[in-house]
Design a protein around this motif. Structure first.
Motif, short mmCIF file in Angstrom:
data_model
loop_
_atom_site.label_atom_id
_atom_site.label_comp_id
_atom_site.label_asym_id
_atom_site.label_seq_id
_atom_site.Cartn_x
_atom_site.Cartn_y
_atom_site.Cartn_z
N ARG A 163 0.82 -1.23 0.03
CA ARG A 163 0.08 0.03 -0.13
C ARG A 163 1.03 1.31 -0.11
O ARG A 163 0.64 2.24 -0.82
CB ARG A 163 -0.69 0.08 1.27
CG ARG A 163 -2.07 -1.01 1.07
CD ARG A 163 -3.12 -0.74 2.28
NE ARG A 163 -4.32 -1.40 2.16
CZ ARG A 163 -5.21 -1.63 2.85
NH1 ARG A 163 -5.38 -0.62 4.00
NH2 ARG A 163 -6.34 -2.17 2.69
N GLN A 192 2.68 1.54 -3.41
CA GLN A 192 1.65 1.76 -4.58
C GLN A 192 1.45 3.31 -4.37
O GLN A 192 0.99 4.23 -5.32
CB GLN A 192 0.55 1.03 -4.57
CG GLN A 192 0.72 -0.25 -5.19
CD GLN A 192 1.40 -0.35 -6.35
OE1 GLN A 192 1.00 0.38 -7.32
NE2 GLN A 192 2.23 -1.26 -6.61
N ARG A 193 1.09 3.84 -3.20
CA ARG A 193 0.87 5.43 -2.92
C ARG A 193 2.04 6.33 -3.22
O ARG A 193 1.74 7.38 -3.81
CB ARG A 193 0.34 5.56 -1.46
CG ARG A 193 -0.91 5.04 -1.17
CD ARG A 193 -1.27 5.11 0.28
NE ARG A 193 -2.75 4.49 0.47
CZ ARG A 193 -3.47 4.85 1.85
NH1 ARG A 193 -2.77 5.57 2.61
NH2 ARG A 193 -4.47 4.29 1.83
#
Length: 602
Positions: A101, A104-105
């Protein structure tokens, strides 16, 4: 241009460009997600500590239950063993989810930042640098950073934790056997260092040649029509084969180092285990162990497992270092792009914002795309609001350059360009360009609906105005038969539509935006005579009460313009109405005679 910028765009091997400032800047992208990264780090520590307890459970199983043949309490032991692995699974799963997460951010943020920067770069930037290599920044290089954030820094810390935990466990069980187990570690570090140095060079080659491959593909796929027209498929294939083969060779070289390193690590690990077994056998069988510290079979089993576990994170550290190196190289290139100054931007305090009246003035303008190779030489003229002016001349005379400079796609070297008596460099850039609508010879249509291509995301343009625009240019005749009408989904660059149909959509786009200044750059040169007649009425109406600049080779399309400016080798040679210029019997008259004779011969 700086040396760093030149390196970045030429894709030369950067080598070891590690800089603590780059690392600090990369960590800055983690700041908005530090809480997720912190939780993932804690979970990594817990997971690796639990991993380090597995050999100790083996030692207890052998010495406390298997060797003495004891069964009392074995179910509690098995339950504890199962609980350790259950928590290890849970922590590992949560860690992977959180890290990905975060990765990807961060990728989303970096890609958005790069795209935003590319959208604001002046056109000269794209004249200098291949699009394929720029795309590599958004794809391969950002992916390298994702790998750093998802399996790089935090995993390195986790590997260090498990190495320390294993060494502590080994010394707690038997310090002499622990020292024996660590004898081969220097060999492992030497092999790891060799791999790190050579693999880094290999990674540089892979990334460099991958960027060149992307640049070649972008160029030749975009130019596929020209390649086929010139029967150049075989030559293009040969050149691609050469570039592709060099990319393959770079990957093979990298695989070569992996092929040596991993078996070598396994061999060193086997040697380490053999030494542990030999020392254990010597101590155990000769009875030389001190009282109270006798070695057991459980200790041997634990040390064999600890030795295997110790080699894995040390080997992984080498991989993680290469991930770090690849990320540093990638981030170096990305930051060079992000740090490039945008040469053309709005002044801090614009002198003029909002719509223009439409008065244009060039004062002694000199311009060159490169050095002193002047494209425009001391050009001066004035266009009053609502006046239509055509620019004619041979190819390369500077006609299109005039319009590009007016919209400030490039900045001039000498002189000044005024819009409403204000230097265009003193205008807010967005407001300046919002005064223009441009119809080009080579129409660019985006994938999406016909309506979206006309509005281009401008929510202030109503559906009624879109329909009015397509009616004005007589585009409704072909749009109405498309599946979905205005909602018809166009393919990339409008594939499937005729040149004339794409031109009509482009004219409708210009009309819908209702510009103060209209620029027609060879806008009707690719349209057949029948289609040209259909749109000519709409063109005439939209040019009324607007300042209009028309760039054309076909002199028949500009005869009704208020004035005609004749360009020749970057200089303004003649200016006047159609009849006035014919009366001069100068350059315009010669151009007109050539076209008239060509039409007569046809």
């Amino acid at each position: 241009m700086s040396d760093d910028v030149r390196k970045y765009h030429e894709e030369d091997a950067i080598g070891n460009v590690y800089d603590i400032r780059i690392a600090r800047r990369l960590l800055g992208y983690l700041r908005p997600y530090w809480h997720l990264a912190a939780i993932a780090l804690v979970l990594t520590f817990l997971t690796n500590i639990l991993i380090s307890t597995q050999p100790f459970f083996t030692k207890l199983a052998v010495d406390e239950y298997i060797t003495p043949g004891r069964t009392d309490g074995i179910w509690l032991f098995a339950l504890a063993f199962f609980a350790v692995f259950l928590f290890r699974f849970i922590f590992s799963y949560a860690q992977e989810v959180l890290l990905n997460r975060v990765g990807q951010r961060v990728m989303l943020d970096i890609r958005s930042q790069i795209f935003s920067k590319l959208q604001r770069q002046e056109l000269a930037y794209y004249d200098r640098y291949p699009v394929g290599r720029i795309i590599t920044r958004l794809t391969s290089d950002v992916d390298a950073l994702n790998e750093l954030f998802t399996s790089g820094v935090i995993d390195v810390l986790g590997d260090l934790v498990i190495i320390i935990a294993i060494i502590v466990w080994m010394f707690a069980l038997d310090w002499k056997l622990a020292i024996v187990s660590l004898v081969t570690v220097p060999l492992l570090f030497a092999a790891t260092n060799w791999f790190r140095k050579h693999a880094r060079i290999g990674f540089d080659k892979v990334r460099t040649r991958n960027a060149r491959l992307n640049a070649f593909l972008q160029e030749y796929i975009s130019g596929a029509q020209t390649v086929q027209l010139m029967n150049a498929e075989d030559r293009a294939q040969a050149k691609f084969r050469e570039i592709n083969d060099r990319y393959r060779q770079a990957n093979i070289e990298t695989i070569y180092y992996y092929a040596i390193f991993y078996p070598l690590v396994d061999l060193i690990g086997a040697i380490g285990i053999a030494v542990v077994i030999f020392f254990f056998g010597y101590e155990y069988l000769s009875g030389l162990s001190a009282a109270g510290t006798a070695l057991t079979v459980g200790v041997l089993a634990a040390f064999i497992q600890y030795s295997q576990q110790l080699f894995q994170p040390i080997r992984d550290l080498s991989d993680k270092f290469n991930v770090l190196q690849a990320a540093i190289v990638a981030s170096h290139r990305i930051f060079v792009l992000l740090d490039l100054d945008v040469a053309i931007k709005s002044p801090e305090v614009p002198k003029r914002i909002g719509p223009a009246y439409g008065k244009i003035e060039f004062k002694n303008v000199w311009f060159a795309y490169k050095d002193n190779d002047w494209v425009l030489k001391d050009v001066s003229f004035t266009i009053e609001p609502g006046e239509s002016v055509a620019f004619v001349g041979h190819t390369g005379s500077g006609k299109t350059t005039v319009t590009n400079l007016l919209m400030r796609f490039y900045d001039i070297q000498k002189g000044s360009i005024l819009l409403d008596d204000i230097d265009i460099r003193e205008w807010d850039l967005n407001d300046l360009r919002s005064n223009f609508a441009v119809v080009l010879q080579d129409v660019f249509l985006f994938s999406g609906s016909v309506e979206q291509n006309i509005r281009l995301g401008n929510k202030s343009i109503s559906r009624d105005r879109v329909e009015w625009a397509i009616n004005e240019v007589h585009a409704q005749e072909f749009i109405s038969v498309l599946e979905g009408g205005l909602g018809f989904q166009l393919k990339e660059r409008g594939a499937g539509l005729s040149v004339g149909q794409k031109q009509l959509i482009s004219f409708a786009r210009a009309l819908a935006f209702d510009p103060k200044i209209l620029i027609l750059d060879e806008a009707t040169s690719s349209i057949d005579t029948e289609t040209e007649q259909l749109i000519q009425r709409a063109v005439d109406r939209v040019m009324q009460d607007r300042t209009s600049l028309v760039v054309a080779h076909r002199l028949s399309t500009i005869q009704r313009c208020d004035r005609i400016i004749v360009m020749h080798h970057g200089e303004l040679k003649e200016m006047g109405s159609h009849n006035e210029l014919l009366g001069l019997r100068g350059l315009y008259w010669k151009l007109y005679q050539l076209q008239y004779e060509a039409r007569a011969a046809g």
